[in-house]
Design a protein around this motif. Structure first.
Motif, PDB file in Angstrom:
ATOM      1  N   UNK A  99       0.870  -1.176   0.000  1.00 58.26           N
ATOM      2  CA  UNK A  99       0.000   0.000   0.000  1.00 58.26           C
ATOM      3  C   UNK A  99       0.906   1.224   0.000  1.00 58.26           C
ATOM      4  N   UNK A 100       0.663   2.167  -0.903  1.00 56.56           N
ATOM      5  CA  UNK A 100       1.521   3.369  -0.948  1.00 56.56           C
ATOM      6  C   UNK A 100       1.455   4.145   0.365  1.00 56.56           C
ATOM      7  N   UNK A 101       2.590   4.745   0.749  1.00 53.91           N
ATOM      8  CA  UNK A 101       2.667   5.505   2.005  1.00 53.91           C
ATOM      9  C   UNK A 101       1.649   6.640   2.066  1.00 53.91           C
ATOM     10  N   UNK A 102       1.331   7.260   0.937  1.00 56.95           N
ATOM     11  CA  UNK A 102       0.394   8.381   0.951  1.00 56.95           C
ATOM     12  C   UNK A 102      -1.023   7.926   1.322  1.00 56.95           C
ATOM     13  N   UNK A 103      -1.307   6.636   1.187  1.00 58.97           N
ATOM     14  CA  UNK A 103      -2.588   6.080   1.641  1.00 58.97           C
ATOM     15  C   UNK A 103      -2.423   5.514   3.056  1.00 58.97           C
ATOM     16  N   UNK A 104      -1.324   4.799   3.263  1.00 59.50           N
ATOM     17  CA  UNK A 104      -1.103   4.085   4.521  1.00 59.50           C
ATOM     18  C   UNK A 104      -0.978   5.022   5.723  1.00 59.50           C
ATOM     19  N   UNK A 107      -4.341   6.735   6.872  1.00 60.37           N
ATOM     20  CA  UNK A 107      -5.251   5.683   7.296  1.00 60.37           C
ATOM     21  C   UNK A 107      -4.806   5.094   8.638  1.00 60.37           C
ATOM     22  N   UNK A 108      -3.520   4.801   8.763  1.00 55.52           N
ATOM     23  CA  UNK A 108      -2.989   4.249  10.012  1.00 55.52           C
ATOM     24  C   UNK A 108      -3.155   5.236  11.154  1.00 55.52           C
ATOM     25  N   UNK A 109      -2.910   6.505  10.892  1.00 55.72           N
ATOM     26  CA  UNK A 109      -3.064   7.527  11.929  1.00 55.72           C
ATOM     27  C   UNK A 109      -4.492   7.548  12.458  1.00 55.72           C
ATOM     28  N   UNK A 110      -5.452   7.497  11.550  1.00 62.12           N
ATOM     29  CA  UNK A 110      -6.861   7.503  11.943  1.00 62.12           C
ATOM     30  C   UNK A 110      -7.224   6.236  12.716  1.00 62.12           C
ATOM     31  N   UNK A 111      -6.799   5.091  12.206  1.00 63.63           N
ATOM     32  CA  UNK A 111      -7.132   3.826  12.871  1.00 63.63           C
ATOM     33  C   UNK A 111      -6.500   3.713  14.258  1.00 63.63           C
ATOM     34  N   UNK A 112      -5.272   4.170  14.393  1.00 66.97           N
ATOM     35  CA  UNK A 112      -4.593   4.057  15.682  1.00 66.97           C
ATOM     36  C   UNK A 112      -5.188   4.975  16.750  1.00 66.97           C
ATOM     37  N   UNK A 113      -5.981   5.936  16.350  1.00 67.16           N
ATOM     38  CA  UNK A 113      -6.684   6.792  17.317  1.00 67.16           C
ATOM     39  C   UNK A 113      -7.957   6.125  17.840  1.00 67.16           C
ATOM     40  N   UNK A 121      -8.075  -5.176  17.040  1.00 60.58           N
ATOM     41  CA  UNK A 121      -7.220  -5.589  15.924  1.00 60.58           C
ATOM     42  C   UNK A 121      -5.752  -5.655  16.336  1.00 60.58           C
ATOM     43  N   UNK A 122      -5.205  -4.530  16.798  1.00 59.13           N
ATOM     44  CA  UNK A 122      -3.771  -4.496  17.097  1.00 59.13           C
ATOM     45  C   UNK A 122      -3.424  -5.434  18.253  1.00 59.13           C
ATOM     46  N   UNK A 123      -4.106  -5.278  19.373  1.00 56.70           N
ATOM     47  CA  UNK A 123      -3.748  -6.068  20.558  1.00 56.70           C
ATOM     48  C   UNK A 123      -4.244  -7.512  20.472  1.00 56.70           C
TER      49      UNK A 123
END
Length: 139
Positions: A99-104, A107-113, A121-123
């Motif tokens: 997945x390109x960094x400009x998408x990842x 998206x990751x920032x939003x999900x990790x919040x 998912x993570x834990x």
């Protein structure tokens, strides 16, 4: 002592140890079974490797205990058990698409919040692998 090259990249990406989906080394050879980190059994999503290390050691012990000899062909039961437990390793095609960094990144920032995502998912899934049943005890 001059052993570290001066042209190292400014920023490293990834883990300092081998992840399962990217490991290419053989798990079995004559008189040899690789377990845990040496086998590259850390989970690709999280880098967590304690559970795979313990489970691979238990599986290796079972194979060693039951082996008639320690040839690679006799010990291949261990490699088969690893593939059955942890899945097959990614092929080159599967590894090449990212997945390109400009998408990842956004998206990751939003999900990790998200409390739900980090817990469920993570834990629970990526680190603890709660959806995976315990390894069956050898008889």
């Amino acid at each position: 002592t001059g052993r570290i090259p001066s042209d190292l990249p400014g920023r490293f990406k990834g883990h300092a140890y081998l992840l399962y989906a990217h490991a290419e080394r053989p798990l079995v050879d004559d008189g040899i079974l690789l377990i845990g980190d040496s086998a590259g059994l850390a989970y690709t999503q999280s880098g967590e490797g304690i559970r795979p290390a313990i489970e691979s050691a238990l599986m290796a012990a079972d194979v060693i205990r039951d082996a008639q000899d320690y040839s690679a062909s006799s010990l291949q039961l261990y490699g088969d058990a690893i593939a059955e437990r942890f899945g097959t390793r990614a092929t080159e095609l599967e590894q090449s698409w990212q997945v390109p960094d400009w998408i990842k990144t956004p998206l990751a920032t939003t999900l990790m919040r998200s409390h739900w995502f980090t817990r469920k998912v993570v834990t629970e899934k990526w680190f603890l692998h709660q959806q995976v049943p315990p390894l069956e005890a050898a008889v």
